[in-house]
Design a protein around this motif. Sequence first.
Motif, PDB file in Angstrom:
ATOM      1  N   LYS A 200       0.924  -1.158   0.058  1.00  0.00           N
ATOM      2  CA  LYS A 200       0.014  -0.191  -0.146  1.00  0.00           C
ATOM      3  C   LYS A 200       0.833   1.375   0.162  1.00  0.00           C
ATOM      4  CE  LYS A 200      -3.808   2.165   2.331  1.00  0.00           C
ATOM      5  NZ  LYS A 200      -4.809   2.083   3.322  1.00  0.00           N
ATOM      6  N   SER A 201       2.080   1.228   0.839  1.00  0.00           N
ATOM      7  CA  SER A 201       2.902   2.465   0.639  1.00  0.00           C
ATOM      8  C   SER A 201       3.292   2.564  -0.854  1.00  0.00           C
ATOM      9  CB  SER A 201       3.989   2.354   1.721  1.00  0.00           C
ATOM     10  OG  SER A 201       4.876   1.133   1.342  1.00  0.00           O
ATOM     11  N   GLU A 202       3.469   1.732  -1.177  1.00  0.00           N
ATOM     12  CA  GLU A 202       4.012   1.909  -2.806  1.00  0.00           C
ATOM     13  C   GLU A 202       2.913   2.601  -3.733  1.00  0.00           C
ATOM     14  OE1 GLU A 202       7.082   1.380  -4.534  1.00  0.00           O
ATOM     15  OE2 GLU A 202       7.781   1.257  -2.146  1.00  0.00           O
ATOM     16  N   LEU A 203       1.732   2.321  -3.399  1.00  0.00           N
ATOM     17  CA  LEU A 203       0.620   3.024  -4.115  1.00  0.00           C
ATOM     18  C   LEU A 203       0.476   4.464  -3.832  1.00  0.00           C
ATOM     19  CD1 LEU A 203      -2.183   0.051  -4.039  1.00  0.00           C
ATOM     20  CD2 LEU A 203      -0.697   0.674  -5.817  1.00  0.00           C
TER      21      LEU A 203
ATOM     22  N   THR B 235      -7.360   0.730  -3.043  1.00  0.00           N
ATOM     23  CA  THR B 235      -7.187  -0.008  -1.796  1.00  0.00           C
ATOM     24  C   THR B 235      -6.757  -1.461  -2.130  1.00  0.00           C
ATOM     25  OG1 THR B 235      -8.850   1.064  -0.795  1.00  0.00           O
ATOM     26  CG2 THR B 235      -8.382  -1.135   0.275  1.00  0.00           C
ATOM     27  N   PRO B 236      -5.305  -1.751  -1.746  1.00  0.00           N
ATOM     28  CA  PRO B 236      -4.972  -3.253  -1.981  1.00  0.00           C
ATOM     29  C   PRO B 236      -5.338  -4.189  -1.039  1.00  0.00           C
ATOM     30  CG  PRO B 236      -3.091  -1.990  -0.922  1.00  0.00           C
ATOM     31  CD  PRO B 236      -4.324  -0.901  -1.162  1.00  0.00           C
ATOM     32  N   ILE B 237      -5.457  -5.416  -1.496  1.00  0.00           N
ATOM     33  CA  ILE B 237      -5.856  -6.638  -0.484  1.00  0.00           C
ATOM     34  C   ILE B 237      -5.044  -7.777  -1.031  1.00  0.00           C
ATOM     35  CG2 ILE B 237      -7.654  -8.206   0.125  1.00  0.00           C
ATOM     36  CD1 ILE B 237      -9.728  -5.948  -0.175  1.00  0.00           C
ATOM     37  N   LEU B 238      -3.924  -8.076  -0.417  1.00  0.00           N
ATOM     38  CA  LEU B 238      -3.219  -9.003  -0.363  1.00  0.00           C
ATOM     39  C   LEU B 238      -3.604 -10.497   0.559  1.00  0.00           C
ATOM     40  CD1 LEU B 238      -1.396  -6.693  -1.471  1.00  0.00           C
ATOM     41  CD2 LEU B 238       0.569  -7.698  -0.629  1.00  0.00           C
ATOM     42  N   VAL B 239      -3.823 -11.517  -0.270  1.00  0.00           N
ATOM     43  CA  VAL B 239      -4.106 -12.761   0.297  1.00  0.00           C
ATOM     44  C   VAL B 239      -3.037 -13.822  -0.212  1.00  0.00           C
ATOM     45  CG1 VAL B 239      -6.778 -11.959   0.294  1.00  0.00           C
ATOM     46  CG2 VAL B 239      -6.001 -13.333  -1.780  1.00  0.00           C
TER      47      VAL B 239
END
Length: 306
Positions: free
Chosen positions: A252-255, A264-268
């Motif tokens: 998210k910090s990169e975005l 909004t990134p969601i990493l699964v």
Amino acid sequence: MRNQVVAADVVRPALVGLELALASCYEDLNTIANYYLSHDWSPIEMVEYEFHLHLERTFAALAIVLDAAGLSETRSDVATAWKKFLDKGLTKTEQLYDYHVVTNDAYDLLRDTIGALGVLVGNHANAYDQLQAQKLEELLRGTANLVHRRGNPPMKEKDVQDVMNDYLGVCFNDYVKEPVIAGGLKAFRPDGGVRSLKTAIEFKFVRSRQELNTALGGIFEDSAGYKGSADWVRFFSVVYMTEPFEREARFKSELVRGECFTWTPILVNGSAKVDDEEVDAKPRRRAGKPNTKVPGRARTRMPEDV
């Protein structure tokens, strides 16, 4: 809220806090509903205690806002109804099995009153919309589990998309696959979106850190293409990783660094089928070739940034 002058400048900034408090109540009620509707009679005293606590806190905040806004009659009406709920049990619920719904009178009163306040001051992002947005994010964060339930591990991005399209289509009546977002020179198509929430969704499937970096670059490109749309103003990027290659906070910090503020990134993390082409491409040791590794020497490499 009959014949009362509403102090909109008081209500409008307070609505966000009220709606967030209401969202906590909704989450508790949803947890209780899952117990009842699945016929799981496990002890849920702690959940009911938290539900009671969140209801009381939301009511107290609402009462303060109604007083400050000059809505004394409305506050009196709400307080009278609240006393009745306390007498019969604040967390008492009713199960409507035919409709797969669990209701609570105290929650309904809070929801309706806060929603009415939003309408009065012209706040279009009302409690219902916020709860729907929360529901969408929760569903997307459960992507790995929902895919796992199908019992057929994915091998590519489309496999994840197909599963989530089914769930999203059931949960949101206005969910659409591949909506068109018009650009200056060409049209862009996210994987899906919920029209009423103006929220588009992209799915990524990665098997390595390199593919994760590629996915990040793809989001930067998508962000540039989707920017300026009035119909789609919020975006989710669900990244299905076969291993935990990176933390969501760093991603998210990169975005944010790339000024993708509406994403909004969601990493699964989830299992995946082995790609046959990937297996065929791996070099194989020829029979009889000796092992040339030096005993006792471990292969090393530079660690990833943390």
